[in-house]
Design a protein around this motif. Structure first.
Motif, mmCIF file in Angstrom:
data_model
loop_
_atom_site.group_PDB
_atom_site.id
_atom_site.type_symbol
_atom_site.label_atom_id
_atom_site.label_comp_id
_atom_site.label_asym_id
_atom_site.label_seq_id
_atom_site.Cartn_x
_atom_site.Cartn_y
_atom_site.Cartn_z
ATOM 1 N N VAL A 145 35.925 -33.657 111.053
ATOM 2 C CA VAL A 145 35.887 -34.245 109.730
ATOM 3 C C VAL A 145 37.274 -34.187 109.088
ATOM 4 C CG1 VAL A 145 35.312 -32.137 108.444
ATOM 5 C CG2 VAL A 145 34.459 -34.343 107.632
ATOM 6 N N LYS A 146 37.609 -35.194 108.308
ATOM 7 C CA LYS A 146 38.900 -35.182 107.616
ATOM 8 C C LYS A 146 38.903 -34.164 106.492
ATOM 9 C CE LYS A 146 42.148 -38.176 105.138
ATOM 10 N NZ LYS A 146 42.402 -39.556 104.638
ATOM 11 N N GLY A 147 37.791 -34.087 105.759
ATOM 12 C CA GLY A 147 37.697 -33.143 104.654
ATOM 13 C C GLY A 147 36.294 -33.120 104.098
ATOM 14 N N VAL A 148 36.021 -32.106 103.293
ATOM 15 C CA VAL A 148 34.738 -31.971 102.605
ATOM 16 C C VAL A 148 35.054 -31.634 101.150
ATOM 17 C CG1 VAL A 148 32.534 -30.752 102.481
ATOM 18 C CG2 VAL A 148 33.646 -31.095 104.711
ATOM 19 N N VAL A 149 34.541 -32.439 100.228
ATOM 20 C CA VAL A 149 34.700 -32.182 98.798
ATOM 21 C C VAL A 149 33.305 -32.064 98.206
ATOM 22 C CG1 VAL A 149 35.613 -33.017 96.604
ATOM 23 C CG2 VAL A 149 36.846 -33.504 98.730
ATOM 24 N N ILE A 150 33.025 -30.954 97.545
ATOM 25 C CA ILE A 150 31.714 -30.794 96.938
ATOM 26 C C ILE A 150 31.842 -30.693 95.420
ATOM 27 C CG2 ILE A 150 30.917 -29.563 99.001
ATOM 28 C CD1 ILE A 150 30.730 -27.043 97.172
ATOM 29 N N MET A 151 30.839 -31.200 94.713
ATOM 30 C CA MET A 151 30.685 -30.867 93.310
ATOM 31 C C MET A 151 29.661 -29.747 93.281
ATOM 32 S SD MET A 151 28.754 -30.963 90.361
ATOM 33 C CE MET A 151 29.581 -29.582 89.577
ATOM 34 N N GLY A 152 30.140 -28.547 92.998
ATOM 35 C CA GLY A 152 29.227 -27.423 93.001
ATOM 36 C C GLY A 152 29.957 -26.117 92.781
ATOM 37 N N GLY A 153 29.212 -25.152 92.296
ATOM 38 C CA GLY A 153 29.743 -23.815 92.101
ATOM 39 C C GLY A 153 30.339 -23.617 90.725
ATOM 40 N N ALA A 154 30.652 -22.367 90.459
ATOM 41 C CA ALA A 154 31.314 -21.957 89.228
ATOM 42 C C ALA A 154 32.034 -20.659 89.538
ATOM 43 C CB ALA A 154 30.293 -21.758 88.106
ATOM 44 N N PHE A 155 33.307 -20.590 89.176
ATOM 45 C CA PHE A 155 34.155 -19.489 89.623
ATOM 46 C C PHE A 155 34.701 -18.649 88.471
ATOM 47 C CE2 PHE A 155 33.960 -22.671 92.894
ATOM 48 C CZ PHE A 155 33.735 -21.928 94.040
ATOM 49 N N SER A 156 34.063 -18.751 87.309
ATOM 50 C CA SER A 156 34.331 -17.864 86.164
ATOM 51 C C SER A 156 35.754 -17.955 85.636
ATOM 52 C CB SER A 156 34.026 -16.409 86.539
ATOM 53 O OG SER A 156 32.701 -16.256 86.970
ATOM 54 N N THR A 157 36.338 -19.139 85.690
ATOM 55 C CA THR A 157 37.719 -19.270 85.218
ATOM 56 C C THR A 157 37.828 -20.020 83.899
ATOM 57 O OG1 THR A 157 38.094 -21.330 86.426
ATOM 58 C CG2 THR A 157 38.547 -19.279 87.598
ATOM 59 N N ALA A 158 36.742 -20.598 83.410
ATOM 60 C CA ALA A 158 36.841 -21.437 82.205
ATOM 61 C C ALA A 158 35.614 -21.237 81.319
ATOM 62 C CB ALA A 158 36.991 -22.903 82.591
ATOM 63 N N GLY A 159 35.490 -20.057 80.766
ATOM 64 C CA GLY A 159 34.395 -19.820 79.838
ATOM 65 C C GLY A 159 33.082 -19.587 80.552
ATOM 66 N N PRO A 160 31.969 -20.127 80.034
ATOM 67 C CA PRO A 160 30.651 -19.889 80.627
ATOM 68 C C PRO A 160 30.625 -20.289 82.097
ATOM 69 C CG PRO A 160 30.451 -20.982 78.496
ATOM 70 C CD PRO A 160 31.901 -20.991 78.848
ATOM 71 N N ASN A 161 29.831 -19.595 82.864
ATOM 72 C CA ASN A 161 29.869 -19.774 84.304
ATOM 73 C C ASN A 161 28.790 -20.740 84.791
ATOM 74 O OD1 ASN A 161 30.867 -19.345 86.850
ATOM 75 N ND2 ASN A 161 29.865 -17.391 87.160
ATOM 76 N N GLY A 162 27.559 -20.286 84.984
ATOM 77 C CA GLY A 162 26.536 -21.138 85.553
ATOM 78 C C GLY A 162 25.900 -22.078 84.541
ATOM 79 N N ASN A 163 25.053 -22.986 85.062
ATOM 80 C CA ASN A 163 24.279 -23.855 84.171
ATOM 81 C C ASN A 163 22.781 -23.788 84.436
ATOM 82 O OD1 ASN A 163 24.236 -25.291 86.584
ATOM 83 N ND2 ASN A 163 25.033 -27.194 85.721
ATOM 84 N N VAL A 164 22.372 -22.994 85.439
ATOM 85 C CA VAL A 164 20.957 -22.723 85.670
ATOM 86 C C VAL A 164 20.638 -21.277 85.317
ATOM 87 C CG1 VAL A 164 19.124 -22.625 87.411
ATOM 88 C CG2 VAL A 164 20.760 -24.511 87.426
ATOM 89 N N THR A 165 21.522 -20.375 85.725
ATOM 90 C CA THR A 165 21.505 -18.991 85.275
ATOM 91 C C THR A 165 22.910 -18.682 84.762
ATOM 92 O OG1 THR A 165 22.272 -17.854 87.283
ATOM 93 C CG2 THR A 165 19.927 -18.494 87.201
ATOM 94 N N PRO A 166 23.131 -17.514 84.170
ATOM 95 C CA PRO A 166 24.483 -17.204 83.696
ATOM 96 C C PRO A 166 25.551 -17.238 84.780
ATOM 97 C CG PRO A 166 22.912 -15.739 82.651
ATOM 98 C CD PRO A 166 22.141 -16.515 83.686
ATOM 99 N N VAL A 167 25.160 -17.195 86.057
ATOM 100 C CA VAL A 167 26.171 -17.179 87.120
ATOM 101 C C VAL A 167 26.029 -18.300 88.135
ATOM 102 C CG1 VAL A 167 26.529 -14.688 86.943
ATOM 103 C CG2 VAL A 167 24.818 -15.568 88.552
ATOM 104 N N ALA A 168 24.960 -19.099 88.066
ATOM 105 C CA ALA A 168 24.676 -20.046 89.146
ATOM 106 C C ALA A 168 24.684 -21.490 88.665
ATOM 107 C CB ALA A 168 23.329 -19.726 89.782
ATOM 108 N N GLU A 169 25.341 -22.341 89.438
ATOM 109 C CA GLU A 169 25.359 -23.787 89.211
ATOM 110 C C GLU A 169 24.211 -24.422 89.998
ATOM 111 O OE1 GLU A 169 26.019 -27.791 90.346
ATOM 112 O OE2 GLU A 169 26.460 -26.156 91.757
ATOM 113 N N ALA A 170 23.710 -25.559 89.507
ATOM 114 C CA ALA A 170 22.471 -26.131 90.014
ATOM 115 C C ALA A 170 22.514 -26.485 91.501
ATOM 116 C CB ALA A 170 22.102 -27.378 89.195
#
Length: 320
Positions: A145-170
């Motif tokens: 594969v040339k590359g993989v780009v995902i929309m996902g995750g939260a790495f605690s660098t810009a304010g609130p973290n998750g959007n399903v739980t305080p730490v988890a992205e959907a």
């Protein structure tokens, strides 16, 4: 430079915008759309993909993907965000008969990568189940594969973290076992997570302007109304640009600030779905991040320029 991509998606209001972005951008060659459960069940998101393909005039084939997570029951669909059918409950005509590729999504992915070594970028904007199944079916694709780009995750660098739980992205909590497997594969992976996607906002005025720009944009504006109402309950006069930001990175990586390191996904307990990057500058004792490949995660973005890019590609100009 042309980016030959497969979008793995669960349409989804913001997925619809990402599909139109990919179709419109002159440097993106959309060669396939694979569907995954998430914003609605697999039947609805696949019907949505066929509907959007037809309405936007997209030539790429659609392949139906996984209907459930690798190792757990699916959670409820976010009907409060995307409506019961995933597209804001707009009336949806059926896609053209015979439009589904006969292969399951993971086979479509592996076949395309093996037939085009070094050329295909996977852009995954939903759960990562199809990518994990593809790796299980044909591990060799990691080197092809040339590359993989995902929309996902939260790495605690810009304010609130998750959007399903305080730490988890959907997208991650929807199948954390698949996500941990995808983050562990030895392929060039980039994560565009909530740290940056919540900085890029289209206003209600932007969406209203879309409605006047043409038939495809008018459809996008119509199905976004409930999405705007959801964001209003969060105190936002507009909506976040999640999935299109992953495509924005693909064509304008200079707009993003990145951080590198190995990532593990918590699969159980109170932190289930959390994406945890090890600090490569800290000499930890032996741990479960050892010998994991480094991924690149977005930790900053030129939000104004990214918004302007999205508006331009979707067909209107930035008046701000």
């Amino acid at each position: 430079m042309t980016h030959k991509i497969i979008i793995d998606t669960d349409p989804g209001v913001d997925d619809a915008a990402a599909l139109l972005f990919a179709h419109n951008h002159p440097e993106i060659d959309l060669v396939g759309i694979t569907t995954i459960f998430g914003n609605a069940d697999i039947d609805n998101v696949t019907a949505n993909a066929l509907f959007l393909k037809q309405h936007f005039g997209i030539a790429a084939p659609v392949a139906r993907g996984a209907s459930r997570a690798l190792a757990r029951a699916n959670g409820p669909s976010p009907t409060h965000v995307h409506g019961s059918n995933g597209l804001g409950d707009i009336a949806r005509s059926d896609g053209a008969a015979g439009a589904i590729d006969p292969r399951p999504a993971h086979r479509f992915i592996t076949d395309c990568i093996e037939d085009n070594p070094g050329e295909i970028t996977l852009v995954a904007v939903g759960r990562l189940t199809n990518l994990a199944l593809a790796l299980n079916h044909a591990p060799q694709i990691a080197a092809l594969v040339k590359g993989v780009v995902i929309m996902g995750g939260a790495f605690s660098t810009a304010g609130p973290n998750g959007n399903v739980t305080p730490v988890a992205e959907a997208n991650i909590i929807g199948d954390p076992e698949a996500a941990d497997q995808v983050f562990s594969a030895d392929w060039p992976l980039t994560a565009i997570g909530l740290d940056v996607t919540r900085q890029v906002i289209l206003s209600r005025e932007d969406v209203a302007e879309l409605a006047q720009a043409g038939p495809s944009q008018a459809l996008l504006a119509r199905l976004t109304q409930g999405y705007l109402d959801y964001h209003a309950r969060l105190g936002i006069d507009g909506c976040y640009v999640h999935d299109s930001s992953a495509l924005g990175y693909l064509v304008r990586p200079d707009l993003f600030q990145m951080q590198s390191g190995p990532v593990r996904v918590a699969c159980d307990g109170v932190a289930r779905g959390q994406t945890i990057m090890a600090d490569i500058h800290t000499p930890y004792p032996p741990n479960r991040w050892d010998d994991r490949p480094h991924i690149s995660a977005a930790v900053g973005v030129d939000a104004r320029a990214m918004r302007a890019l999205v508006l331009e590609v979707l067909g209107i100009s930035d008046q701000a």
